[in-house]
Scaffold this motif. Structure first.
Motif, mmCIF file in Angstrom:
data_model
loop_
_atom_site.group_PDB
_atom_site.id
_atom_site.type_symbol
_atom_site.label_atom_id
_atom_site.label_comp_id
_atom_site.label_asym_id
_atom_site.label_seq_id
_atom_site.Cartn_x
_atom_site.Cartn_y
_atom_site.Cartn_z
ATOM 1 N N LYS A 3 5.779 5.959 -55.571
ATOM 2 C CA LYS A 3 6.158 5.918 -56.986
ATOM 3 C C LYS A 3 5.569 4.704 -57.691
ATOM 4 O O LYS A 3 5.160 4.791 -58.845
ATOM 5 N N LYS A 4 5.513 3.548 -57.011
ATOM 6 C CA LYS A 4 4.937 2.351 -57.611
ATOM 7 C C LYS A 4 3.444 2.548 -57.873
ATOM 8 O O LYS A 4 2.925 2.165 -58.912
ATOM 9 N N VAL A 5 2.753 3.148 -56.922
ATOM 10 C CA VAL A 5 1.321 3.395 -57.071
ATOM 11 C C VAL A 5 1.079 4.355 -58.231
ATOM 12 O O VAL A 5 0.224 4.128 -59.079
ATOM 13 N N GLU A 6 1.856 5.445 -58.289
ATOM 14 C CA GLU A 6 1.692 6.417 -59.372
ATOM 15 C C GLU A 6 2.006 5.774 -60.717
ATOM 16 O O GLU A 6 1.315 5.997 -61.702
ATOM 17 N N GLY A 7 3.063 4.955 -60.779
ATOM 18 C CA GLY A 7 3.407 4.269 -62.019
ATOM 19 C C GLY A 7 2.327 3.309 -62.450
ATOM 20 O O GLY A 7 1.995 3.217 -63.638
ATOM 21 N N SER A 8 1.754 2.579 -61.510
ATOM 22 C CA SER A 8 0.655 1.656 -61.819
ATOM 23 C C SER A 8 -0.562 2.419 -62.309
ATOM 24 O O SER A 8 -1.233 2.000 -63.253
ATOM 25 N N ARG A 9 -0.862 3.543 -61.661
ATOM 26 C CA ARG A 9 -2.003 4.367 -62.064
ATOM 27 C C ARG A 9 -1.787 4.900 -63.480
ATOM 28 O O ARG A 9 -2.691 4.870 -64.310
ATOM 29 N N ASP A 10 -0.580 5.367 -63.769
ATOM 30 C CA ASP A 10 -0.279 5.889 -65.096
ATOM 31 C C ASP A 10 -0.444 4.809 -66.160
ATOM 32 O O ASP A 10 -0.972 5.067 -67.247
ATOM 33 N N LYS A 11 0.004 3.589 -65.849
ATOM 34 C CA LYS A 11 -0.137 2.489 -66.810
ATOM 35 C C LYS A 11 -1.606 2.134 -67.030
ATOM 36 O O LYS A 11 -2.023 1.836 -68.156
ATOM 37 N N LEU A 12 -2.385 2.172 -65.985
ATOM 38 C CA LEU A 12 -3.811 1.886 -66.097
ATOM 39 C C LEU A 12 -4.501 2.942 -66.969
ATOM 40 O O LEU A 12 -5.289 2.608 -67.861
#
Length: 153
Positions: A3-12
């Motif tokens: 979830k952290k990786v997906e959230g970071s990707r979404d923010k990027l």
């Protein structure tokens, strides 16, 4: 975690899109300038060669300037045109394969009467390079290649 990786990707991705939106007016203006230069400098050639250029958008519309296409008289002319441009260092491609002719469209589509107009336009349409980073010199190469093409009519 995932979830952290997906959230970071979404923010990027969101940050990249915001940056693009901040430059949208500049990009659109440049694409419009390229489009209008094509329209102006190819008009006489198109009339001589029986080639149809895209129409200007009406005053009540906003054009996207996402592509500039030429509609040649037939498939043989389009094929010769694309080859002619390629030989002169300018890239042109045909535009699309109609949906009903695609593998999926052929399997599941229904065109009992066929799509003769769509097929005809698909065979005759060629796209010219158009991108916001295109330089005036690059566009000149394309315009010179196009206007040196004879044999469309």
């Amino acid at each position: 975690t995932k979830k952290k990786v997906e959230g970071s990707r979404d923010k990027l991705i969101a940050a990249m899109l915001v940056a693009q939106l901040e430059h949208a007016a500049t990009v659109q203006a440049r694409r419009g300038a390229i489009w209008h230069r094509y329209r102006t400098e190819l008009a006489a050639w198109a009339a001589d060669e029986d080639v149809v250029l895209p129409l200007e958008a009406g005053a009540d519309r906003v054009a996207s300037f996402h592509m500039f296409q030429v509609l040649l008289p037939d498939l043989a002319a389009r094929t010769a045109f694309i080859e002619h441009l390629r030989d002169r260092g300018a890239m042109s491609v045909f535009h699309y394969i109609p949906l009903h002719s695609s593998p999926m469209g052929s399997r599941v589509g229904r065109t009992p009467l066929g799509c003769p107009v769509t097929d005809d336009v698909s065979d005759r349409l060629a796209r010219l390079p158009l991108f916001s980073d295109m330089t005036d010199d690059e566009q000149t190469v394309v315009i010179d290649a196009v206007t040196s093409f004879r044999g469309a009519s």
